[in-house]
Design a protein around this motif. Structure first.
Motif, mmCIF file in Angstrom:
data_model
loop_
_atom_site.group_PDB
_atom_site.id
_atom_site.type_symbol
_atom_site.label_atom_id
_atom_site.label_comp_id
_atom_site.label_asym_id
_atom_site.label_seq_id
_atom_site.Cartn_x
_atom_site.Cartn_y
_atom_site.Cartn_z
ATOM 1 N N TYR A 90 0.961 4.244 -2.705
ATOM 2 C CA TYR A 90 0.721 5.644 -2.360
ATOM 3 C C TYR A 90 1.916 6.517 -2.736
ATOM 4 N N VAL A 110 2.014 7.034 -6.472
ATOM 5 C CA VAL A 110 1.015 8.011 -6.918
ATOM 6 C C VAL A 110 1.519 9.433 -6.675
ATOM 7 N N GLY A 129 6.931 11.118 -1.689
ATOM 8 C CA GLY A 129 6.614 9.894 -2.417
ATOM 9 C C GLY A 129 7.747 8.887 -2.373
ATOM 10 N N LYS A 141 0.833 -1.207 0.000
ATOM 11 C CA LYS A 141 0.000 0.000 0.000
ATOM 12 C C LYS A 141 0.865 1.254 0.000
ATOM 13 N N LEU A 142 1.905 1.244 0.827
ATOM 14 C CA LEU A 142 2.782 2.410 0.897
ATOM 15 C C LEU A 142 3.510 2.634 -0.426
#
Length: 218
Positions: free
Chosen positions: A39, A42, A75, A35-36
């Protein structure tokens, strides 16, 4: 001999399926890590989109100049943290060394983006180039680690997504190289085509296919 190798492969397959079925803490940590990475990817993609506006837009350039380095640094830092969480993948998967190498590459990318975020000029050109390349190698190693994980989970049907991840890294490299080339040649008008059609596509595809691979862990 063939029967023994098949038995080993079968036991590894069962171990992977049991890992998914039992849902231990290591599986939860791996999900959190992916998930990290998504994210963070993105955020890096949005920062790359913002660069286009900064280069060719006429409004709010000062705001973008301050926000984009923060997004890129955050990011890359989140991607690095996600890779650390993914180190909880079982040893039987054989992905540990690849993940460690990916973490080193991502940390190099954090250093590179951090120099931009903190507006420092401590890096000369060879060092900056080395850190950028190390970051791209990190993406390759992370994709190969996911390939090992898929084999451990006996999901070869998802392997094409890993190939797409590797293809997106090729787009990173092509876009970065072309950008440096057109900058050196003074062909500023080609920057839009180079970044948008090559590099930006790679930044978009990597988190997308990582998200798709994460569904395997449900």
């Amino acid at each position: 001999m063939n029967h023994e190798s098949e038995a080993v492969a079968e036991s590894e397959s069962i171990s992977g399926e049991e890992w998914l079925r039992d849902a231990p803490d290591s599986l939860k940590s791996t999900r959190r890590g992916l998930k990290l990475v998504i994210y963070g990817g993105v955020l890096v993609f949005l920062a790359a989109v913002g660069v286009l506006y900064f280069l060719f837009g006429t409004e709010m350039q000062t705001l973008f100049m301050n926000v984009l380095p923060v997004m890129a640094f955050s990011g890359n830092l989140i991607i690095f943290a996600g890779t650390i969480f993914c180190l909880s993948i079982p040893e039987q998967a054989g992905a540990r060394r690849l993940l460690i190498g990916a973490a080193v590459g991502f940390f190099a990318k954090v250093i590179f983006s951090g120099t931009i975020f903190f507006n420092t000029e401590v890096l000369n050109l060879p060092v900056a180039l080395f850190l950028k390349v190390a970051g791209y190698i990190g993406f390759i190693l992370f994709a190969l680690a996911l390939r090992k994980l898929l084999l451990y989970l006996n999901r070869p049907d998802q392997m094409w997504k890993v190939h797409c991840l590797l293809g997106s890294v090729v787009l990173f490299l092509m876009g970065s190289w072309c950008l440096e080339l057109v900058t050196d040649l003074g062909l500023v008008g080609l920057r839009l085509i180079t970044i948008y059609s090559v590099m930006l596509v790679g930044f978009f595809l990597y988190p997308c296919f990582t998200f798709s691979l994460k569904k395997v862990l449900r």
